[in-house]
Design an enzyme around this catalytic site. Structure first.
Site, PDB file in Angstrom:
ATOM      1  N   ASP A  89     -48.218 -19.730 -48.738  1.00 10.58           N
ATOM      2  CA  ASP A  89     -46.888 -20.319 -48.814  1.00 10.58           C
ATOM      3  C   ASP A  89     -46.110 -19.597 -49.911  1.00 10.58           C
ATOM      4  O   ASP A  89     -46.637 -18.734 -50.603  1.00 10.58           O
ATOM      5  CB  ASP A  89     -46.959 -21.830 -49.042  1.00 10.58           C
ATOM      6  N   GLY A  91     -44.264 -20.879 -52.612  1.00  6.02           N
ATOM      7  CA  GLY A  91     -43.943 -21.543 -53.869  1.00  6.02           C
ATOM      8  C   GLY A  91     -42.766 -22.478 -53.718  1.00  6.02           C
ATOM      9  O   GLY A  91     -42.462 -23.264 -54.615  1.00  6.02           O
ATOM     10  N   GLY A  92     -42.094 -22.418 -52.570  1.00  2.00           N
ATOM     11  CA  GLY A  92     -40.915 -23.250 -52.355  1.00  2.00           C
ATOM     12  C   GLY A  92     -41.214 -24.731 -52.374  1.00  2.00           C
ATOM     13  O   GLY A  92     -40.397 -25.531 -52.837  1.00  2.00           O
ATOM     14  N   PHE A  93     -42.393 -25.127 -51.854  1.00  2.00           N
ATOM     15  CA  PHE A  93     -42.699 -26.549 -51.840  1.00  2.00           C
ATOM     16  C   PHE A  93     -42.833 -27.100 -53.255  1.00  2.00           C
ATOM     17  O   PHE A  93     -42.535 -28.268 -53.508  1.00  2.00           O
ATOM     18  CB  PHE A  93     -43.986 -26.841 -51.056  1.00  2.00           C
ATOM     19  N   ASP A 143     -38.001 -20.743 -50.277  1.00  2.00           N
ATOM     20  CA  ASP A 143     -36.954 -21.677 -49.882  1.00  2.00           C
ATOM     21  C   ASP A 143     -36.952 -22.848 -50.836  1.00  2.00           C
ATOM     22  O   ASP A 143     -37.822 -22.982 -51.681  1.00  2.00           O
ATOM     23  CB  ASP A 143     -37.192 -22.184 -48.454  1.00  2.00           C
ATOM     24  N   GLN A 194     -34.667 -25.461 -42.769  1.00  2.00           N
ATOM     25  CA  GLN A 194     -34.513 -26.671 -43.561  1.00  2.00           C
ATOM     26  C   GLN A 194     -33.289 -27.445 -43.063  1.00  2.00           C
ATOM     27  O   GLN A 194     -32.572 -26.999 -42.177  1.00  2.00           O
ATOM     28  CB  GLN A 194     -34.371 -26.342 -45.051  1.00  2.00           C
ATOM     29  N   ASP A 271     -50.576 -27.007 -40.702  1.00  2.00           N
ATOM     30  CA  ASP A 271     -51.481 -27.097 -41.849  1.00  2.00           C
ATOM     31  C   ASP A 271     -51.299 -28.467 -42.478  1.00  2.00           C
ATOM     32  O   ASP A 271     -50.244 -29.081 -42.366  1.00  2.00           O
ATOM     33  CB  ASP A 271     -51.175 -26.017 -42.895  1.00  2.00           C
ATOM     34  N   CYS A 309     -70.998 -34.594 -31.857  1.00  2.00           N
ATOM     35  CA  CYS A 309     -70.320 -33.618 -32.719  1.00  2.00           C
ATOM     36  C   CYS A 309     -71.330 -32.576 -33.193  1.00  2.00           C
ATOM     37  O   CYS A 309     -72.453 -32.912 -33.571  1.00  2.00           O
ATOM     38  CB  CYS A 309     -69.673 -34.319 -33.909  1.00  2.00           C
ATOM     39  N   CYS A 311     -70.769 -30.440 -35.792  1.00  2.00           N
ATOM     40  CA  CYS A 311     -70.478 -29.975 -37.147  1.00  2.00           C
ATOM     41  C   CYS A 311     -71.753 -30.000 -37.995  1.00  2.00           C
ATOM     42  O   CYS A 311     -72.735 -30.641 -37.628  1.00  2.00           O
ATOM     43  CB  CYS A 311     -69.382 -30.838 -37.785  1.00  2.00           C
ATOM     44  N   CYS A 314     -72.926 -33.707 -38.761  1.00  2.00           N
ATOM     45  CA  CYS A 314     -73.420 -34.534 -37.651  1.00  2.00           C
ATOM     46  C   CYS A 314     -74.703 -33.991 -37.034  1.00  2.00           C
ATOM     47  O   CYS A 314     -75.488 -34.753 -36.472  1.00  2.00           O
ATOM     48  CB  CYS A 314     -72.331 -34.657 -36.584  1.00  2.00           C
ATOM     49  N   HIS A 340     -66.976 -32.029 -41.696  1.00  2.00           N
ATOM     50  CA  HIS A 340     -66.803 -32.752 -40.431  1.00  2.00           C
ATOM     51  C   HIS A 340     -65.323 -32.826 -40.052  1.00  2.00           C
ATOM     52  O   HIS A 340     -64.959 -32.553 -38.896  1.00  2.00           O
ATOM     53  CB  HIS A 340     -67.372 -34.167 -40.520  1.00  2.00           C
TER      54      HIS A 340
END
Length: 376
Positions: A89, A91-93, A143, A194, A271, A309, A311, A314, A340
């Site tokens: 990302d 850095g905007g967040f 942003d 945005q 994400d 499952c 994973c 499991c 999991h």
């Protein structure tokens, strides 16, 4: 290069070719903020749970260990021993999440580090240089992520500035990709739409950034306090104005139901920290609903988190044992729950891709949501 392989309604089945391999979409990117998935998850683990893309945080890696350090060590892929795609990302967040520690100006943002308080400046050019040093597969444009409840006047000024910053990001990335000492000279750039919950601002911004012919387009500033209904309304409004022949990324989303609804509206990159964060607190996702393994009902439960499952948790361990580990504050309990949950998300994305290919996405979505709202 992005290939649009199939559509089922608005749902997209695509394939993004990158210098670090092919990404099959729709895809969920596993969040490793500081170049590691929280919960003691290694990159070998990521391979075992079917991870396609790892996501790291530009701001946090700039603060520690420092992007120049990562560059000297060969870039983020070599640093964390991961040869598949990485998205960083911008850095905007942090402009949003560290609101008490920053000042926004036309040239960029002045931060105070959340670690030691030292002053940091980051603008479009600085963000691109940091991400170039990290040598990620995909870099995000710098942003501002304004609050979803910001007033119209502020939102319009913020989005106009974000649009100007995007042009600067593109110019700087083109320059950096042409330098001889750049580790990844084929680094991709995604722009970010945005506009909060204002449909007209969102649409105008989407039309403007679509003209820049970027490698992909993200929708930011959602899942930051607005209702799910507002999120879906904005997606309905804005996605048709983003290029169909490019990846569409909904940032920071979300729950399995959020992902299923967004895929239905044409989104193909996601994400979220939910699977790892919830896992560290003993909350695990199943096809029959989300379970809290701290509950006493699992004290003598010899079954896996979910029958069938595959994973790592499991295949080997019982709910009772994992509950014991969590109660005893043993790291292994958190690790197994995180593994999991990420496996569940990555497997769900496989199922989504298959359903789109077979023209049965609506049926799949409805059945998946109905199953998951039941709590066994």
């Amino acid at each position: 290069m992005y290939e649009l392989l199939k559509r089922d309604g608005l749902a997209k089945r695509g394939r993004l070719h990158t210098v670090h391999g092919v990404i099959e979409t729709p895809v969920f990117m596993n969040v490793g903020t500081a170049a590691a998935i929280k919960g003691a998850v290694s990159t070998d683990d990521l391979l075992n749970i079917k991870t396609q893309v790892e996501l790291s945080n530009t701001y946090h890696l700039h603060v520690r260990p420092g992007d120049e350090v990562v560059k000297k060590l060969g870039g983020l892929h070599r640093f964390m021993v991961w040869d598949k795609p990485i998205l960083t990302d911008s850095g905007g967040f942090q402009v949003f999440s560290l609101a008490g520690l920053r000042k926004i100006k036309e040239e960029g943002v002045y931060f105070h580090s959340h670690i030691d308080g030292r002053k940091i400046f980051m603008g479009p050019e600085e963000s691109m240089r940091i991400q170039s040093n990290l040598a990620s597969t995909i870099a995000m444009a710098f942003d501002e992520c304004p609050s979803s409840v910001a007033d119209r006047d502020y939102m319009e000024r913020s989005v106009a500035r974000t649009a100007r910053w995007l042009v600067r990001c593109k110019d700087e990335m083109n320059r950096l990709n042409g330098l001889a000492d750049t580790i990844n000279q084929k680094q991709m750039l995604f722009g970010i739409n945005q506009g909060g919950i204002y449909e007209d601002i969102r649409i105008r911004h989407a039309q403007e950034i679509a003209k820049l012919d970027l490698d992909g387009y993200a929708i930011g500033g959602l899942a930051v306090g607005e209702s799910h209904e507002d999120m879906y309304r904005i997606l309905d409004a804005v996605v048709p104005y983003l290029p169909l022949e490019k990846p569409t990324y909904l940032m920071g989303v979300g729950t399995p139901a959020n992902i299923l609804e967004a895929v239905d509206r044409g989104v193909d990159f996601f994400d979220c920290v939910y699977p790892s964060r919830n896992g560290r607190h003993g909350h695990v996702y199943t096809n029959q609903g989300k379970l809290n393994l701290f509950n006493a009902r699992y004290e003598l439960d010899e079954g896996p988190i979910e029958e069938g499952c595959q994973c790592p948790a499991c295949r080997t361990y019982s709910r009772a044992y994992i509950r014991h580990l969590l109660k005893a504050k043993e790291m292994l309990g958190m690790r197994l729950c995180v593994l999991h949950n990420l496996y569940f998300y990555n497997t769900m994305m496989e199922e989504i891709r298959e359903a789109i290919e077979e023209d049965r996405y609506q049926e799949y979505k409805s059945q998946k949501i109905m199953k998951m709202i039941r709590i066994p």
